[in-house]
Design a protein around this motif. Structure first.
Motif, PDB file in Angstrom:
ATOM      1  N   UNK A 144       0.829  -1.206   0.000  1.00  0.00           N
ATOM      2  CA  UNK A 144       0.000   0.000   0.000  1.00  0.00           C
ATOM      3  C   UNK A 144       0.861   1.253   0.000  1.00  0.00           C
ATOM      4  N   UNK A 145       1.856   1.294   0.873  1.00  0.00           N
ATOM      5  CA  UNK A 145       2.696   2.481   0.980  1.00  0.00           C
ATOM      6  C   UNK A 145       3.529   2.698  -0.279  1.00  0.00           C
ATOM      7  N   UNK A 146       4.047   1.629  -0.874  1.00  0.00           N
ATOM      8  CA  UNK A 146       4.843   1.780  -2.097  1.00  0.00           C
ATOM      9  C   UNK A 146       4.016   2.407  -3.212  1.00  0.00           C
ATOM     10  N   UNK A 147       2.799   1.916  -3.395  1.00  0.00           N
ATOM     11  CA  UNK A 147       1.945   2.456  -4.445  1.00  0.00           C
ATOM     12  C   UNK A 147       1.550   3.899  -4.153  1.00  0.00           C
ATOM     13  N   UNK A 362       9.362  10.255   3.186  1.00  0.00           N
ATOM     14  CA  UNK A 362      10.300   9.929   4.264  1.00  0.00           C
ATOM     15  C   UNK A 362       9.624   9.151   5.383  1.00  0.00           C
ATOM     16  N   UNK A 363       8.412   9.540   5.737  1.00  0.00           N
ATOM     17  CA  UNK A 363       7.682   8.822   6.781  1.00  0.00           C
ATOM     18  C   UNK A 363       7.401   7.385   6.359  1.00  0.00           C
ATOM     19  N   UNK A 364       6.986   7.215   5.105  1.00  0.00           N
ATOM     20  CA  UNK A 364       6.702   5.873   4.612  1.00  0.00           C
ATOM     21  C   UNK A 364       7.929   5.006   4.542  1.00  0.00           C
ATOM     22  N   UNK A 365       9.036   5.557   4.062  1.00  0.00           N
ATOM     23  CA  UNK A 365      10.281   4.787   3.928  1.00  0.00           C
ATOM     24  C   UNK A 365      10.762   4.299   5.289  1.00  0.00           C
ATOM     25  N   UNK A 366      10.729   5.174   6.290  1.00  0.00           N
ATOM     26  CA  UNK A 366      11.185   4.792   7.627  1.00  0.00           C
ATOM     27  C   UNK A 366      10.305   3.697   8.224  1.00  0.00           C
ATOM     28  N   UNK A 367       8.995   3.822   8.076  1.00  0.00           N
ATOM     29  CA  UNK A 367       8.089   2.822   8.654  1.00  0.00           C
ATOM     30  C   UNK A 367       8.165   1.501   7.895  1.00  0.00           C
ATOM     31  N   UNK A 368       8.343   1.555   6.583  1.00  0.00           N
ATOM     32  CA  UNK A 368       8.510   0.324   5.812  1.00  0.00           C
ATOM     33  C   UNK A 368       9.778  -0.418   6.238  1.00  0.00           C
ATOM     34  N   UNK A 369      10.846   0.341   6.482  1.00  0.00           N
ATOM     35  CA  UNK A 369      12.088  -0.282   6.934  1.00  0.00           C
ATOM     36  C   UNK A 369      11.895  -0.940   8.294  1.00  0.00           C
ATOM     37  N   UNK A 421      -4.682   5.364 -10.617  1.00  0.00           N
ATOM     38  CA  UNK A 421      -6.001   5.067 -10.035  1.00  0.00           C
ATOM     39  C   UNK A 421      -5.925   3.817  -9.171  1.00  0.00           C
ATOM     40  N   UNK A 422      -5.142   2.835  -9.614  1.00  0.00           N
ATOM     41  CA  UNK A 422      -5.011   1.594  -8.845  1.00  0.00           C
ATOM     42  C   UNK A 422      -4.378   1.867  -7.487  1.00  0.00           C
ATOM     43  N   UNK A 423      -3.351   2.733  -7.459  1.00  0.00           N
ATOM     44  CA  UNK A 423      -2.676   3.024  -6.199  1.00  0.00           C
ATOM     45  C   UNK A 423      -3.607   3.726  -5.221  1.00  0.00           C
ATOM     46  N   UNK A 424      -4.386   4.677  -5.714  1.00  0.00           N
ATOM     47  CA  UNK A 424      -5.331   5.380  -4.842  1.00  0.00           C
ATOM     48  C   UNK A 424      -6.397   4.412  -4.326  1.00  0.00           C
ATOM     49  N   UNK A 425      -6.859   3.508  -5.204  1.00  0.00           N
ATOM     50  CA  UNK A 425      -7.856   2.525  -4.786  1.00  0.00           C
ATOM     51  C   UNK A 425      -7.309   1.598  -3.716  1.00  0.00           C
ATOM     52  N   UNK A 426      -6.047   1.159  -3.875  1.00  0.00           N
ATOM     53  CA  UNK A 426      -5.435   0.270  -2.884  1.00  0.00           C
ATOM     54  C   UNK A 426      -5.329   0.967  -1.537  1.00  0.00           C
ATOM     55  N   UNK A 427      -4.918   2.237  -1.545  1.00  0.00           N
ATOM     56  CA  UNK A 427      -4.743   2.976  -0.297  1.00  0.00           C
ATOM     57  C   UNK A 427      -6.031   3.058   0.502  1.00  0.00           C
TER      58      UNK A 427
END
Length: 583
Positions: A144-147, A362-369, A421-427
């Protein structure tokens, strides 16, 4: 004044940056990078506790700003004013959805704070005694975060490239690379303090647009009146009642934003990780409540900015005139067309857009790690035996890798329009089921692993099905009429036609696909909880497995028999020392 605007529209071209603009914009990027370098040098404890949690020593104000900045992206900066311009200010009522934050503060946050976990999905393994739920939830979060990060990088870069001389590729690389580098070297403290800087720049940028417009029109009253004449403002635009097939009603928006806010602030890695960074529970409470006024300020600025834009182009809509290709380009167009006479202001605006992107990336990258290290690498014997410094090095490399992946996906999004559109839908579709599985784990002791997995997978699948189904049948939001009678004669006016397919045109069961996008989160929540409960009941509930009461919310622990403490060694150390006696 309006005549001058329309004359300039006839010959408008892409705006150009002057040296003060590059200075302002470059200063923001350099400052963000410098904060990362500063904390990389200052850090003495070279461990994951420092890199991912800031040694659990942070205070409420910067963390509160970071909590908000994690979700206030460039998409809001561009989309908020465009929403007010082309659909009216009914979206403003999302501020009412912040009533969910006191619920988060009272019900969810203290429980997860006292667990003190780096990966909050570890709780699901502790609760259900199975890695399947933990891996499913953390995997969904990472994807979800990557998209979403790809959208956050690409969408504003495209909008800027369309109306300025700022190349698309350079915008994508700049945002992705700088956010990845300062996050990877500076860790959580760098992320939080750059969020503070970037949100401040974002607020200043929106203020500059609002103030310029209000000065031009002599105050807010005239701007509001122009909007009222064209159905952008006034009490008549607010429709009440729960109408799930209508794009926006007050009830639809409030219900949708409550579910979204609960999911984001109660059970998402990005936010719960920040709660754990603070020195005590009091600071965590204060951080949550401080989000509310800043959120209302930002939404209000974006709505007023949209009204200012509409008043400026009353009588000649740039979208209808063919000067912009998409409605989200209206704000960059206004800045380059109306504010470029003031050196530095276009640079401030671009810095504002990039700040929204940098803070989210930056917030997403840190939490994904954090999730990847705790849920995957820390369980591999080779990595578990490394020194604390070496483990932190691996986590930094993981963070950098996620940043590069998001950057690459942003380029892919440029060549595959459907990805956006797919990324927004996944989120939106993942938020409801994630909230559902944590509600089950906390408040329903009889639910089991199978029920939790079905909750996540079926809830997300159904919500995604509705999202993609609406796209497949061609449902699109209808724009409010925008006058073009005052446009210069040499412009090619193309008044936007109504959508080819409307919800009212569909018959059942196809009409079900017309469900408002605001209801995707609630849909996933309801489907997830109902399916999770049913599967748990059918498969024998806990099958005699004792549920440790300390992994159930204090409000319902009375319903759990008090057995001997179950040995659940998810980590080498005991979690008993981490559970506060507060409950």
């Amino acid at each position: 004044m309006l005549e001058g605007v329309f004359e300039s529209l006839a010959s408008v071209s892409r705006g150009s940056f002057s040296w003060p603009d590059y200075l302002v914009f470059g200063g923001m990027l350099a400052s963000s990078l410098a904060i990362g370098i500063f904390y990389a040098i200052k850090s003495r404890n070279k461990s994951n506790d420092e890199f991912l949690l800031g040694s659990r020593s942070l205070t409420c104000f910067p963390v509160s700003i970071s909590l908000l900045a994690s979700y206030i992206s460039a998409i809001l900066v561009l989309g908020g004013p465009a929403e007010a311009y082309y659909h009216g200010i009914q979206w403003w009522v999302i501020c009412a959805g912040q009533i969910a934050l006191p619920i988060v503060a009272v019900v969810f946050m203290p429980f997860f704070y006292n667990l003190g976990l780096i990966s909050m999905y570890e709780y699901l393994e502790m609760r259900y005694g199975s890695r399947w739920v933990r891996c499913t939830a953390s995997g969904m979060y990472v994807v979800q975060m990557l998209l979403y990060q790809a959208v956050v990088i690409y969408a504003p870069a495209l909008a800027l490239a369309s109306v300025t001389d700022f190349p698309l590729w350079s915008s994508i690389i700049t945002v992705g690379l700088i956010a990845s580098v300062y996050t990877a070297i500076g860790g959580m403290k760098a992320v939080i303090w750059t969020d503070v800087l970037q949100l401040f720049i974002l607020i200043v940028g929106l203020f500059s647009v609002v103030i310029k417009g209000l000065v031009d029109f002599g105050g807010f009253e005239r701007v509001w009146e122009i909007g009222r004449r064209h159905d952008r403002t006034g009490s008549h635009i607010f429709t009440y009642g729960y109408v799930p097939y209508q794009r926006h009603t007050v009830s639809n928006i409030v219900i949708g934003i409550i579910v979204s806010t609960l999911s984001q602030y109660a059970c998402t890695q990005t936010t719960v990780q920040r709660y754990v960074t603070m020195k005590n529970l009091t600071h965590s409470y204060m951080a949550i409540f401080l989000v509310i006024p800043f959120f209302i300020l930002l939404i209000s600025l974006s709505m007023v900015a949209g009204l200012v834009l509409f008043a400026t182009y009353e009588g000649c809509d740039p979208l209808a005139a063919g000067l912009i290709a998409k409605k989200d380009q209206i704000l960059p167009f206004y800045v380059m067309e109306r504010m470029s006479a003031f050196p530095g202001l276009p640079g401030l605006f671009v810095a504002c857009i990039f700040s929204g992107s940098l803070s989210t990336i930056s917030s997403g990258v840190n939490s994904q790690a954090a999730v990847t290290w705790e849920d995957v690498f820390s369980k591999i014997p080779f990595f578990a035996r490394l020194s604390l410094t070496a483990q932190a090095g691996v986590t930094k490399f993981i963070a950098l890798t996620y940043g590069m992946l998001a950057l690459g996906l942003a380029f892919v999004a440029g060549s595959m329009g459907g990805v956006l559109q797919a990324a927004i839908a996944v989120t939106s579709s993942v938020a409801g089921p994630l909230l559902a599985v944590f509600i089950m784990a906390l408040f329903m002791p009889f639910t089991n692993t199978k029920g939790a997995c079905v909750c996540l997978l079926l809830g997300t699948g159904v919500a995604l099905g509705f999202s993609f189904g609406a796209t497949a049948v061609g449902l699109k939001p209808e724009l409010l009429p925008s006058p073009t009678d005052a446009c210069p004669p040499n412009l090619n006016i193309t008044v936007s036609a109504p959508p080819a397919v409307r919800v009212s045109d569909l018959n059942y069961p196809a009409k079900l696909l017309g469900l408002s996008y605001t209801q995707m989160g609630p849909l996933g929540l309801v489907v997830g909880i109902v399916s999770g409960i049913l599967v748990s009941l059918v498969t024998g509930m806990s099958r005699g497995r004792r549920v440790d009461p300390k992994f159930i919310h204090p409000w319902v622990r009375w319903s759990v028999p008090q057995p001997e403490v179950v040995a659940m060694r998810v980590k080498e150390h005991s979690y008993d020392n981490k559970i506060s006696t507060q409950f």
